[in-house]
Design a protein around this motif. Structure first.
Motif, short mmCIF file in Angstrom:
data_model
loop_
_atom_site.label_atom_id
_atom_site.label_comp_id
_atom_site.label_asym_id
_atom_site.label_seq_id
_atom_site.Cartn_x
_atom_site.Cartn_y
_atom_site.Cartn_z
N ASN A 19 0.82 -1.21 0.00
CA ASN A 19 0.00 0.00 0.00
C ASN A 19 0.85 1.27 0.00
O ASN A 19 0.32 2.37 0.13
N ALA A 20 2.17 1.12 -0.11
CA ALA A 20 3.03 2.30 -0.10
C ALA A 20 2.76 3.14 -1.34
O ALA A 20 2.44 2.62 -2.41
N PRO A 21 2.88 4.47 -1.23
CA PRO A 21 2.64 5.33 -2.38
C PRO A 21 3.76 5.18 -3.40
O PRO A 21 4.88 4.78 -3.07
N PRO A 22 3.50 5.49 -4.64
CA PRO A 22 4.55 5.43 -5.65
C PRO A 22 5.71 6.36 -5.29
O PRO A 22 5.51 7.45 -4.75
N LEU A 29 2.57 6.65 -12.70
CA LEU A 29 1.79 6.46 -13.91
C LEU A 29 1.17 5.06 -13.96
O LEU A 29 0.02 4.90 -14.38
N ALA A 30 1.92 4.06 -13.52
CA ALA A 30 1.37 2.71 -13.46
C ALA A 30 0.23 2.64 -12.44
O ALA A 30 -0.80 1.98 -12.69
N TYR A 31 0.39 3.33 -11.33
CA TYR A 31 -0.65 3.37 -10.30
C TYR A 31 -1.91 4.03 -10.84
O TYR A 31 -3.04 3.54 -10.64
N LEU A 32 -1.76 5.15 -11.55
CA LEU A 32 -2.93 5.86 -12.09
C LEU A 32 -3.67 4.99 -13.10
O LEU A 32 -4.91 5.07 -13.20
N ASP A 33 -2.96 4.17 -13.84
CA ASP A 33 -3.61 3.27 -14.80
C ASP A 33 -4.44 2.19 -14.10
O ASP A 33 -5.37 1.64 -14.70
N PHE A 120 0.96 14.87 -8.14
CA PHE A 120 0.14 13.67 -8.01
C PHE A 120 -0.12 13.34 -6.55
O PHE A 120 -1.22 12.90 -6.18
N ALA A 121 0.87 13.54 -5.71
CA ALA A 121 0.70 13.26 -4.28
C ALA A 121 -0.36 14.18 -3.68
O ALA A 121 -1.18 13.75 -2.85
N SER A 131 -12.79 8.49 -7.48
CA SER A 131 -11.95 7.83 -8.49
C SER A 131 -11.71 8.79 -9.65
O SER A 131 -12.64 9.46 -10.12
N LEU A 132 -10.47 8.85 -10.12
CA LEU A 132 -10.10 9.70 -11.24
C LEU A 132 -9.40 8.88 -12.32
O LEU A 132 -8.67 7.94 -12.01
N THR A 133 -9.59 9.27 -13.57
CA THR A 133 -8.86 8.65 -14.67
C THR A 133 -7.45 9.23 -14.70
O THR A 133 -7.18 10.30 -14.16
N PRO A 134 -6.53 8.56 -15.41
CA PRO A 134 -5.18 9.13 -15.55
C PRO A 134 -5.20 10.52 -16.18
O PRO A 134 -4.44 11.41 -15.76
#
Length: 445
Positions: A19-22, A29-33, A120-121, A131-134
């Motif tokens: 669960n750690a943040p990117p 970017l992988a997380y947002l996808d 992003f943070a 929820s948001l899209t990339p």
């Protein structure tokens, strides 16, 4: 500021390691996808709530650019002219070609990984259950970065359509429509009238707007009338007279700009894009002198728009990915003499009009090098083959744009040309390949 923003999100992610943040931009970017069920989810309610939580209400004027083709070029001219006039400009465009950072540019410099990660943070901390899209994440990040960088003016390119695009959350000082053609019909409608209505959604009541489409849909005109939007139209309120040596004159209501240089980006349609940018700046409360306008027009840079990558054999990159853009590419290729063969590397997305693009290019292509795109929306051979039926040139298939390009270049004689087009993904892959290969030198105008 950057470390504290990331640290705050790290505390909110507290728990087990998964669960750690990117920690890096690729990881973000992988997380947002992953976090939104759909790559596209048009609508302003969700992203508007997050904007409100972030208090993203820019005080700087915004030039909002929508349209089917020519958006990137128009944004490049706007940015270059404003920079020549001494303004600090924030420019948001999409998609990128090689690096995500290309999408968010402050005063000519792409945003750093650290600055994007910090933005992003902040968004991640603010959105909570929403929820948001990339793309929505990216739009909020760009405006957040521009606000913190204290830009004088921002140029925001609409991603898809206009009315329901995340960029349309923000209030334009001037709205620009480059033109309306068939594209993204699944989301925008099956006619130019329907698509025009979506794109005209960036108009505001009594806020200046311009449309560079030579034949604008009635839906655009009617929407402007309904909102009392003061709309300048190509051919009526602004138009161009070209001179034999490439120079031109721009005619505006009560004003004429003469002795303008040929646009730095190649193609006849670039005169209209440059004219749209100059005309729009006359409706913005900024001062641009004729000399600054000339410097901006001759200094605009935008990779992937009829860009010459090398000269012998000539390599041309163009992101044309719909029939209208392909027709413009074909026109440019017809005007540019080639003693040898034209070898076309083509890779497309499955939701594009592949047959329309192929038909537009058929008369100028001798050899086709088709590439599979292994992307979420990428088209494979089975999906592309029907579009190639009946074409006049030879056809061969390759598993990637890089391989198709390599084979085309190896087969090309010095007098031939290799043209790469079909999508931002295809052109971006070749640009990335060129960056890795020092033997290839860029000779773009």
């Amino acid at each position: 500021m950057v470390s504290s923003d990331i640290g705050r999100v790290q505390r909110e992610f507290a728990g087990c390691e998964e669960n750690a943040p990117p920690a890096t931009l690729p990881a973000w970017l992988a997380y947002l996808d992953r976090i939104h069920p759909h790559a596209m989810d048009l609508g302003l309610e969700r992203v508007g709530q997050v904007r409100d939580r972030l208090r993203l209400f820019p005080s700087y004027p915004i030039l909002m650019v929508a349209g089917t083709n020519g958006k990137g070029s128009t944004c490049a001219y706007l940015t270059s002219i404003l920079k020549a006039a001494g303004y600090r400009v924030g420019t948001y465009t999409s998609p990128h070609l090689v690096r995500y950072n290309e999408r968010v540019v402050v005063d000519g410099t792409p945003a750093s990984d650290a600055r994007l990660c910090a933005a992003f943070a902040r968004i991640e901390a603010a959105r909570q259950e929403i929820s948001l899209t990339p793309f929505e994440f990216g739009t909020l990040a760009a405006v957040d970065i521009f606000q913190r960088a204290q830009v004088d003016v921002a140029v925001l390119e609409v991603g898809l359509g206009g009315r329901l695009d995340a960029v349309n959350l923000f209030e334009p000082a001037v709205s620009l429509l480059t033109g309306i053609a068939m594209d993204h019909e699944t989301w925008l409608g099956a006619t130019r009238e329907a698509i025009g209505a979506e794109k005209a959604g960036i108009f505001r009541a009594r806020v200046p707007a311009l449309c560079a489409d030579p034949d604008p849909p009635r839906s655009v005109l009617e929407h402007a009338v309904a909102l009392e939007t003061p709309l300048w139209l190509w051919g009526r309120d602004f138009t161009v007279e070209r001179q034999a040596q490439g120079g031109w004159t721009l005619y505006l209501p009560h004003q004429t700009w003469s002795d303008l240089p040929a646009p730095s980006l190649r193609g006849d349609f670039q005169y209209r894009n440059a004219a749209l940018a100059l005309a729009a700046l006359q409706r913005l409360p900024v001062r641009v002198t004729p000399e600054q306008g000339r410097r901006g027009i001759s200094g605009a840079v935008l990779p992937g728009r009829f860009q010459t990558l090398r000269l012998s054999p000539q390599v041309i990159l163009d992101v044309a990915h719909n029939p209208q853009a392909a027709q413009e590419l074909a026109h440019n290729l017809e005007k540019a003499t080639c003693a040898g063969r034209t070898r076309l590397v083509l890779g497309m997305l499955r939701d594009k009009d592949q047959a329309g693009v192929v038909q537009a290019l058929d008369s100028v292509v001798d050899d086709w090098y088709l590439a599979d795109l292994h992307e979420a929306r990428g088209a494979c051979r089975a999906e592309m083959e029907p579009a190639l039926r009946g074409i006049r040139g030879s056809v061969q298939w390759h598993p990637s744009p890089e391989q198709a390009y390599g084979v085309a270049c190896a087969a090309a004689a010095a007098e031939d040309r290799v043209v790469v087009c079909g999508s931002f993904v295809t052109v971006g892959r070749i640009l990335a390949l060129q960056e890795r290969g020092p033997e290839m030198k860029e000779n773009s105008p």
